[in-house]
Design a protein around this motif. Structure first.
Motif, PDB file in Angstrom:
ATOM      1  N   VAL A 152       0.861  -1.184   0.000  1.00 43.62           N
ATOM      2  CA  VAL A 152       0.000   0.000   0.000  1.00 43.62           C
ATOM      3  C   VAL A 152       0.895   1.231   0.000  1.00 43.62           C
ATOM      4  CG1 VAL A 152      -1.758   1.302   1.247  1.00 43.62           C
ATOM      5  CG2 VAL A 152      -1.858  -1.192   1.208  1.00 43.62           C
ATOM      6  N   ASN A 153       0.624   2.164  -0.919  1.00 44.09           N
ATOM      7  CA  ASN A 153       1.382   3.416  -1.013  1.00 44.09           C
ATOM      8  C   ASN A 153       0.437   4.598  -0.887  1.00 44.09           C
ATOM      9  OD1 ASN A 153       3.867   2.136  -1.556  1.00 44.09           O
ATOM     10  ND2 ASN A 153       3.371   1.998  -3.718  1.00 44.09           N
ATOM     11  N   LEU A 154       0.838   5.608  -0.128  1.00 42.00           N
ATOM     12  CA  LEU A 154       0.110   6.868  -0.043  1.00 42.00           C
ATOM     13  C   LEU A 154       0.871   7.897  -0.855  1.00 42.00           C
ATOM     14  CD1 LEU A 154      -0.874   6.938   3.733  1.00 42.00           C
ATOM     15  CD2 LEU A 154      -2.332   6.440   1.763  1.00 42.00           C
ATOM     16  N   ARG A 155       0.210   8.414  -1.885  1.00 42.04           N
ATOM     17  CA  ARG A 155       0.846   9.370  -2.791  1.00 42.04           C
ATOM     18  C   ARG A 155       0.603  10.804  -2.336  1.00 42.04           C
ATOM     19  NH1 ARG A 155      -0.779   6.907  -8.720  1.00 42.04           N
ATOM     20  NH2 ARG A 155       0.501   5.022  -8.546  1.00 42.04           N
ATOM     21  N   GLN A 156       1.400  11.675  -2.868  1.00 37.85           N
ATOM     22  CA  GLN A 156       1.272  13.106  -2.626  1.00 37.85           C
ATOM     23  C   GLN A 156      -0.005  13.579  -3.340  1.00 37.85           C
ATOM     24  OE1 GLN A 156       4.780  15.052  -4.012  1.00 37.85           O
ATOM     25  NE2 GLN A 156       4.258  17.011  -3.073  1.00 37.85           N
ATOM     26  N   ALA A 157      -1.112  13.689  -2.585  1.00 36.99           N
ATOM     27  CA  ALA A 157      -2.431  13.931  -3.170  1.00 36.99           C
ATOM     28  C   ALA A 157      -2.571  15.311  -3.802  1.00 36.99           C
ATOM     29  CB  ALA A 157      -3.512  13.739  -2.106  1.00 36.99           C
ATOM     30  N   THR A 169     -10.602  17.880   0.545  1.00 37.61           N
ATOM     31  CA  THR A 169      -9.322  17.283   0.896  1.00 37.61           C
ATOM     32  C   THR A 169      -9.261  15.901   0.259  1.00 37.61           C
ATOM     33  OG1 THR A 169      -9.360  18.450   3.001  1.00 37.61           O
ATOM     34  CG2 THR A 169      -7.844  16.582   2.807  1.00 37.61           C
ATOM     35  N   TYR A 170      -8.194  15.651  -0.465  1.00 33.66           N
ATOM     36  CA  TYR A 170      -8.063  14.389  -1.197  1.00 33.66           C
ATOM     37  C   TYR A 170      -7.012  13.484  -0.567  1.00 33.66           C
ATOM     38  CZ  TYR A 170     -11.050  16.019  -4.936  1.00 33.66           C
ATOM     39  OH  TYR A 170     -12.136  16.446  -5.659  1.00 33.66           O
ATOM     40  N   ILE A 171      -7.256  12.177  -0.687  1.00 34.50           N
ATOM     41  CA  ILE A 171      -6.306  11.144  -0.286  1.00 34.50           C
ATOM     42  C   ILE A 171      -6.040  10.287  -1.523  1.00 34.50           C
ATOM     43  CG2 ILE A 171      -5.914   9.106   1.144  1.00 34.50           C
ATOM     44  CD1 ILE A 171      -7.774  10.402   3.231  1.00 34.50           C
ATOM     45  N   ALA A 172      -4.774  10.130  -1.867  1.00 33.81           N
ATOM     46  CA  ALA A 172      -4.382   9.332  -3.030  1.00 33.81           C
ATOM     47  C   ALA A 172      -3.671   8.079  -2.538  1.00 33.81           C
ATOM     48  CB  ALA A 172      -3.470  10.141  -3.943  1.00 33.81           C
ATOM     49  N   ALA A 173      -4.274   6.919  -2.765  1.00 36.45           N
ATOM     50  CA  ALA A 173      -3.709   5.658  -2.284  1.00 36.45           C
ATOM     51  C   ALA A 173      -3.651   4.634  -3.415  1.00 36.45           C
ATOM     52  CB  ALA A 173      -4.537   5.109  -1.135  1.00 36.45           C
ATOM     53  N   ALA A 174      -2.556   3.898  -3.467  1.00 36.02           N
ATOM     54  CA  ALA A 174      -2.372   2.835  -4.446  1.00 36.02           C
ATOM     55  C   ALA A 174      -2.044   1.550  -3.697  1.00 36.02           C
ATOM     56  CB  ALA A 174      -1.262   3.185  -5.419  1.00 36.02           C
TER      57      ALA A 174
END
Length: 183
Positions: A152-157, A169-174
């Motif tokens: 699981v990776n959390l990207r710079q949203a 507010t956004y959360i970007a997850a892969a």
């Protein structure tokens, strides 16, 4: 997406089944290189308005080099399709440096790290590119010549927010589930 998950599970079952009869005498052997395939998903979620969420799913191909049992560099190429709008595609890569355990020896794998992502969205007549940093971690198991990983990776949203039409507010997850051959 269901077909990709089923294919990944079938492949993992076949490969893991072949390892049942593997010779367990030499547990000190290490493997440094890995090549893997699996399923990959990306989600861009608006915490203020869920109608602004975007979800992608598809496949990934990864390659890694374990410097030792506790440090690995891994590159992952992904090719995704938007779950709601099939004409919207996402292609790109992750490049991560992980610290943890289980990269080159048999047994449990647990790790965390940081790296970069590059993501290009395309639709008929238009495209948009995003890149930035990400933090991630994973769990898995190394059987010696085969390994399975859930990452699981959390990207710079904020790299995606300019593209989004709704404020919030956004959360970007892969995340990806990969089966790798180690050599």
């Amino acid at each position: 997406m269901k077909t990709i998950i089923k294919g990944t599970l079938l492949l993992s079952t076949l490969l893991l089944g072949s390892q049942v009869y593997a010779n367990e005498l030499d547990t000190i052997n290490t493997t440094n290189w890995s090549l893997g395939v699996g399923s990959y998903a990306f989600s861009l979620n608006n915490t203020d308005d869920s109608s602004g969420d975007l979800d992608f799913s598809g496949f990934n191909i990864s390659a890694g080099y374990a410097v030792n049992n506790n440090f690995q560099i891994r590159g992952t190429y992904f090719n995704l399709e938007n779950d709601d709008y099939s004409t919207v595609k996402s292609k790109g890569f992750d490049l991560m440096a992980y610290g943890g355990t289980g990269f080159s020896r048999k047994g449990f794998r647990g790790y965390g790290g940081a790296g970069l992502f590059s993501d290009k969205w395309s639709a008929p007549g238009e495209s948009e590119s995003f890149s930035g940093i990400q933090l991630g971690g994973g769990l898995g198991y190394n059987w010696g010549s085969i390994a399975i990983d859930l990452v699981v990776n959390l990207r710079q949203a904020d790299k995606y927010e300019d593209f989004m039409s709704r404020s919030g507010t956004y959360i970007a997850a892969a995340g990806n589930l990969s089966l790798s051959y180690l050599f």
